[in-house]
Scaffold this active site. Sequence first.
Site, PDB file in Angstrom:
ATOM      1  N   GLY A  81       9.005   1.322   8.456  1.00  0.00           N
ATOM      2  CA  GLY A  81       8.030   2.350   8.833  1.00  0.00           C
ATOM      3  C   GLY A  81       8.038   2.612  10.336  1.00  0.00           C
ATOM      4  O   GLY A  81       8.186   1.688  11.135  1.00  0.00           O
ATOM      5  N   HIS A 120       4.108   1.287   1.995  1.00  0.00           N
ATOM      6  CA  HIS A 120       5.259   0.594   1.396  1.00  0.00           C
ATOM      7  C   HIS A 120       5.851   1.425   0.253  1.00  0.00           C
ATOM      8  O   HIS A 120       7.067   1.481   0.080  1.00  0.00           O
ATOM      9  CB  HIS A 120       4.835  -0.764   0.831  1.00  0.00           C
ATOM     10  N   HIS A 158       0.854  -1.192   0.000  1.00  0.00           N
ATOM     11  CA  HIS A 158       0.000   0.000   0.000  1.00  0.00           C
ATOM     12  C   HIS A 158       0.888   1.239   0.000  1.00  0.00           C
ATOM     13  O   HIS A 158       2.118   1.131  -0.084  1.00  0.00           O
ATOM     14  CB  HIS A 158      -0.954  -0.036   1.204  1.00  0.00           C
ATOM     15  N   VAL A 207       2.369   6.735   6.739  1.00  0.00           N
ATOM     16  CA  VAL A 207       1.487   7.320   5.720  1.00  0.00           C
ATOM     17  C   VAL A 207       0.047   7.069   6.164  1.00  0.00           C
ATOM     18  O   VAL A 207      -0.288   5.971   6.611  1.00  0.00           O
ATOM     19  CB  VAL A 207       1.749   6.678   4.337  1.00  0.00           C
TER      20      VAL A 207
END
Length: 273
Positions: A144, A34, A31, A173
């Site tokens: 992340g 990534h 998504h 994100v």
Amino acid sequence: MKIISEPQELKAYLKEQNKTIGYVPTMGALHEGHIELIKNARKENELVVVSIFVNPTQFLKGEDLDKYPRRDEADKKICELAGVDVIFFPTKENIYFEDEVKIEAPEVRGYVLEGATRPGHFSGVLRIVMKLLNIVNPTRAYFGKKDAQQLNLIQLMVRHYYMDVEIVPINTVREADGLARSSRNIYLTSEQRKEALKISASLYAASKMISKKEFDVQTIKEEMLKILEPLEIGYVEIVNREFKPINDVEVGNTIILVEAVAGTTRLLDNIWL
Ligand code: PAF
């Protein structure tokens, strides 16, 4: 774009290229989160490698290993469009050995927060990440900040085992409404998704309190818990960047973490202050 599934073949191929390597380890179902990792890897390195492997050793019995989303064809397209040079698709059979030498998550940091609700999870994560980093031997590896505890443990492993790789943390994100991007978001019904927004709302509220100079951890946690109701809460914790509990927020050295369950989906989110 090359697709390789044999660890030794990938190792030999990458060695031959003799280039700086940016590496993004994933479990697929790629998504925007990534893609952000891949974009950073693309900017900073000559070669970009993404691995896709739903790692069984980091799932506990009864967790969602079997239903974890698998979208290999869509993932390949996403990688191609994002400028990935090599996808590594190992299998359980070609990456794990019988009666293996194992690395273990440390007692304190590996078994609190997410490690308390999922004991053994981080040992499985470290075990696969150690293997993947040794196979790819990247210049930089991108993780992340959403999985803050995982990131912290990987940074520790790299330090404790004198591994020659730079770990690059990348900001979370979010969807337009604030929900942190996660491969597990697809499990949510629209009703559960609405409920799940309470997680980011509680973090925004905490950040607002801190901007108004409310630094008392207990007071902030109580406010967050009110906002999170009636979600089932795994934990709401405020720790320093070393993952140690604190009494007062210190801006520049604090992470606020939430784990909550929407429907049957366990969701993680955090903010770094
Ligand atoms: O964050 C993930 O997707 C996984 O934990 C990782 C780092 C790819 C290891 O399986």
